[in-house]
Design an enzyme around this catalytic site. Structure first.
Site, PDB file in Angstrom:
ATOM      1  N   ALA A 370       0.819  -1.223   0.000  1.00 54.21           N
ATOM      2  CA  ALA A 370       0.000   0.000   0.000  1.00 54.21           C
ATOM      3  C   ALA A 370       0.845   1.261   0.000  1.00 54.21           C
ATOM      4  O   ALA A 370       0.295   2.362   0.027  1.00 54.21           O
ATOM      5  CB  ALA A 370      -0.930   0.000   1.220  1.00 54.21           C
ATOM      6  N   ILE A 412      -2.002  -2.474  -4.271  1.00 54.50           N
ATOM      7  CA  ILE A 412      -3.151  -1.566  -4.250  1.00 54.50           C
ATOM      8  C   ILE A 412      -2.967  -0.578  -5.397  1.00 54.50           C
ATOM      9  O   ILE A 412      -2.036   0.222  -5.395  1.00 54.50           O
ATOM     10  CB  ILE A 412      -3.273  -0.825  -2.903  1.00 54.50           C
ATOM     11  N   LYS A 416      -7.136   5.564 -11.651  1.00 53.11           N
ATOM     12  CA  LYS A 416      -6.361   6.550 -12.417  1.00 53.11           C
ATOM     13  C   LYS A 416      -5.294   5.903 -13.291  1.00 53.11           C
ATOM     14  O   LYS A 416      -4.675   6.562 -14.129  1.00 53.11           O
ATOM     15  CB  LYS A 416      -5.735   7.559 -11.455  1.00 53.11           C
ATOM     16  N   ASN A 454     -12.063   6.507  -5.782  1.00 50.76           N
ATOM     17  CA  ASN A 454     -11.734   7.376  -4.646  1.00 50.76           C
ATOM     18  C   ASN A 454     -12.164   6.745  -3.332  1.00 50.76           C
ATOM     19  O   ASN A 454     -13.225   6.132  -3.248  1.00 50.76           O
ATOM     20  CB  ASN A 454     -12.416   8.736  -4.815  1.00 50.76           C
ATOM     21  N   VAL A 455     -11.350   6.938  -2.315  1.00 50.97           N
ATOM     22  CA  VAL A 455     -11.612   6.341  -1.007  1.00 50.97           C
ATOM     23  C   VAL A 455     -12.081   7.421  -0.039  1.00 50.97           C
ATOM     24  O   VAL A 455     -11.407   8.430   0.159  1.00 50.97           O
ATOM     25  CB  VAL A 455     -10.351   5.645  -0.456  1.00 50.97           C
ATOM     26  N   LEU A 456     -13.244   7.195   0.542  1.00 55.17           N
ATOM     27  CA  LEU A 456     -13.835   8.168   1.459  1.00 55.17           C
ATOM     28  C   LEU A 456     -13.082   8.195   2.771  1.00 55.17           C
ATOM     29  O   LEU A 456     -12.786   7.161   3.345  1.00 55.17           O
ATOM     30  CB  LEU A 456     -15.291   7.798   1.737  1.00 55.17           C
ATOM     31  N   SER A 459      -6.790  10.690   3.460  1.00 50.49           N
ATOM     32  CA  SER A 459      -6.216  12.038   3.493  1.00 50.49           C
ATOM     33  C   SER A 459      -6.498  12.740   2.171  1.00 50.49           C
ATOM     34  O   SER A 459      -6.284  12.180   1.103  1.00 50.49           O
ATOM     35  CB  SER A 459      -4.703  11.957   3.741  1.00 50.49           C
ATOM     36  N   ARG A 552      -7.053  20.650 -12.338  1.00 48.43           N
ATOM     37  CA  ARG A 552      -5.660  20.771 -11.942  1.00 48.43           C
ATOM     38  C   ARG A 552      -4.788  19.991 -12.925  1.00 48.43           C
ATOM     39  O   ARG A 552      -5.289  19.162 -13.696  1.00 48.43           O
ATOM     40  CB  ARG A 552      -5.478  20.234 -10.521  1.00 48.43           C
ATOM     41  N   GLU A 555      -5.481  16.255 -14.132  1.00 45.31           N
ATOM     42  CA  GLU A 555      -6.764  15.783 -13.609  1.00 45.31           C
ATOM     43  C   GLU A 555      -7.733  15.452 -14.744  1.00 45.31           C
ATOM     44  O   GLU A 555      -7.833  16.170 -15.735  1.00 45.31           O
ATOM     45  CB  GLU A 555      -7.379  16.851 -12.693  1.00 45.31           C
TER      46      GLU A 555
END
Length: 633
Positions: A370, A412, A416, A454-456, A459, A552, A555
């Protein structure tokens, strides 16, 4: 008012003394009044009854003290205290009646029953009156800060929540909202039950500012529909935790919190299959790299639950390593994993010598990799570090693992990595390709890659950022009106990684059926509305501005999970297996040598050209924004 405030500010010992004096005087008067009632005269010589009357408070005082009548805080007494009070008064009168008979004291026998009833009325009535007086005074004193709320759900959870709230002077429950017509116009805990159609009336009439959702067992889709229904109302929406958290003892019914993004998404978490969770962990030696990160730390918790023989935490950050080390050692007992040895090692995934020493020494069975840099803009500005850590670090760790006889290696990855438009995505796709190539070279080690969106709560997650911006008065920043993302929770992501790591024959890329993608702008609007505020419209009306800042560097508007449509199902109904092309290992090694040479020269333009040649679909449209490259070129 001044007297009430003075009483409230007295030390606790003085308040108890006043209560005792009031009870002594009151009980004596109750006994006298009972005699008057018995004989029907208010003037009657009571001299001969004085010994019996004086005995009553003498017996009552120690009983009341031992039963805790003077320990209770008057403002917060409830039905349990009423039971205690009834028991204490009854015990006193049994003892008092026995003493009158045994000592042959003068007191009308029938007046004993009258005195008991009057004493119950006096002792309870005096405390109820004090509770009302102090509660009303406190509420008036803090009226400016008090908020009026409505509780949605008049079931057992709602009742327990209201019972707790009624002890809080700063909150007033105006009513319940419930979909059961049989409850409408009835009262529960002195709070009226209304239908959905009456919510707007309550908001206007009673200045309701917040709605508490008290249906913790409501399915995710139904919860989302309810939140969508509440969104147009000018109220903040808060919710009870899920029933699983309440049952596990992590939280209680009184723990109201803001609506989670899971509630907004309306997607039930992917169910875990216990056999897959345990297959590569139980009674084995497991190593987690990046153990202190958002995903890595949750992986460690999940792994510990499966009781490995040894759990190795490998982390570059000393603070992150210390934090997860202390947490896991605390959790061991709760997970019944006391026999698991936890080993915390500071180190980098680029340190081949340390990795080899570690894996050989402890004979590692499974590695969950990870450790990675994940923030797209940061990696765009630091291309060398992003590629070295994410690509070369993954390659080194995987190669060492294979050479040391590790049975399972799980990477992991990220959505993207699919047709990437940024260096971070390309770095993760190269890491996948390295593992795919290594699988051919080391068939005895099973290399697995897991992709998700995306992970809720990790960070940099979007919802905490939105809430922080709202708390500061805005604006809420969104990069583009049309930007969409897939979402999942950290525990769900970690569970997927472990389960996918137990499947396949090696070289597999697993992806999760994550449901429908979510438009970030719509998410921002919902968070603002559920905070009880309005989005500023084109006429300047509203509370919080949504400001679009532009995409950005690197992105994408839309993320994907698959490079091609060539996918198969697996033994888990919500996990798919993708078939992706890769480069043979000898060619990939040569490409990595060339890429490293360009990185060492900070020749980022050449790096981007090489990435385009290596990574299928790579299209970098933002130009070079690396801080060091811009000074060299």
């Amino acid at each position: 008012m001044k007297l009430t405030n003075a009483l409230l500010s007295l030390p606790r010992v003085y308040k108890r003394f006043i209560s005792i004096v009031i009870d002594i005087v009151g009980l004596a008067f109750v006994a006298v009044f009972a005699v008057w009632l018995r004989f029907g005269e208010t003037v009657f010589p009571i001299t001969e009854y004085v010994p019996a009357i004086a005995l009553l408070p003498i017996l009552a005082l120690p009983v009341f003290i031992t039963q805790g009548l003077y320990r209770a805080v008057i403002r917060y007494i409830g039905y349990r205290f009423a039971i205690t009070l009834f028991t204490a008064v009854s015990v006193v009168f049994i003892a008092w009646a026995a003493a009158i008979f045994m000592l042959d004291l003068m007191f009308p026998r029938s007046a004993i029953i009258i005195t008991w009833l009057l004493a119950l009325l006096y002792i309870s009535g005096s405390r109820i009156a004090a509770r009302w007086l102090f509660s009303e005074r406190v509420i008036k004193r803090s009226a400016a800060d008090r908020k009026n709320v409505v509780v949605f759900g008049a079931g057992s959870s709602g009742k327990q929540l209201v019972s707790t709230i009624q002890k809080m002077p700063q909150i007033k429950v105006i009513g319940f909202i419930d979909d059961d017509p049989a409850l409408h116009k009835h009262e529960i805990h002195s709070v009226r039950v209304y239908s959905r159609a009456e919510l707007n009336k309550l908001i206007e009439r009673d200045s309701v500012t917040e709605v508490f959702l008290a249906i913790p067992s409501l399915p995710s889709l139904s919860r989302k529909k309810l939140i969508d229904w509440l969104a147009p109302f000018p109220v903040k929406v808060s919710t009870l935790p899920g029933m699983d958290e309440i049952v596990s003892g992590k939280v209680s019914f009184s723990d109201i919190r803001e609506v989670n993004i899971e509630d907004l998404l309306g997607r039930d978490p992917v169910a875990s299959m216990p056999d897959l969770l345990a297959r590569c962990i139980s009674n084995q030696v497991v190593m987690v790299t990046g153990a202190g990160g958002s995903i890595g730390s949750e992986l460690c918790r999940k792994v510990l639950r499966q009781k490995p023989k040894v759990l190795i935490l490998f982390e570059l950050s000393e603070l992150a390593l210390y934090t997860i080390d202390q947490e896991l050692k605390t959790l061991k007992e709760g997970y019944s994993a006391e026999e698991t040895e936890i080993i915390s090692v500071l180190g980098s995934v680029l340190d081949e010598r340390k990795l080899r020493r570690l894996m050989e020494l402890y004979k590692v069975d499974s590695v969950y990799h990870a450790a990675a840099y994940k923030h797209v803009p940061i990696v765009e500005h630091n291309i060398q570090e992003g590629l070295v850590n994410n690509t070369f670090g993954s390659h080194i760790t995987a190669k060492v693992a294979a050479e040391c006889g590790v049975h399972n290696f799980v990477l992991i990855s990220t959505d993207k990595a699919v047709r990437p438009t940024n260096v971070m995505g390309a770095s993760k796709r190269l890491a996948e390709m390295a593992l795919q190539a290594l699988q051919v070279e080391f068939p005895n080690t099973r290399f697995v890659m897991v992709r998700f969106g995306n992970v809720l709560g990790s960070s940099g997650s979007v919802i905490p950022l939105f809430r922080k911006q709202i708390a500061e008065g805005g604006p809420v920043t969104v990069t583009h009106k049309e930007i969409t993302r897939y979402f999942m929770t950290i525990p769900e992501a970690a569970s997927l990684v472990i389960q996918a790591g137990s499947m396949g024959v090696g070289g597999d890329v697993f992806v999760l059926d994550m449901g429908e993608p979510v438009k970030i702008a719509d998410l921002a609007k919902k968070v603002i509305k559920l905070s009880g505020l309005d989005v500023i419209d084109e006429n300047g009306n509203g509370d919080i501005e949504i400001r679009y800042t532009g995409l950005r560097p690197g992105e994408k508007l839309y993320e994907e999970l698959l490079i091609s449509a060539n996918v198969d199902g697996t033994e888990h109904p919500r996990i798919m297996k993708a078939h992706e092309d890769f480069i043979p290992y000898d060619q990939l090694q040569g490409a990595f040598i060339e890429l490293e040479a360009s990185l060492n020269q900070y020749d980022c333009s050449s790096v981007l050209i090489q990435l385009k040649q290596l990574v299928d679909g790579f299209k970098h449209g933002s130009g070079v924004v690396d801080y060091l490259a811009s000074k060299v070129e």
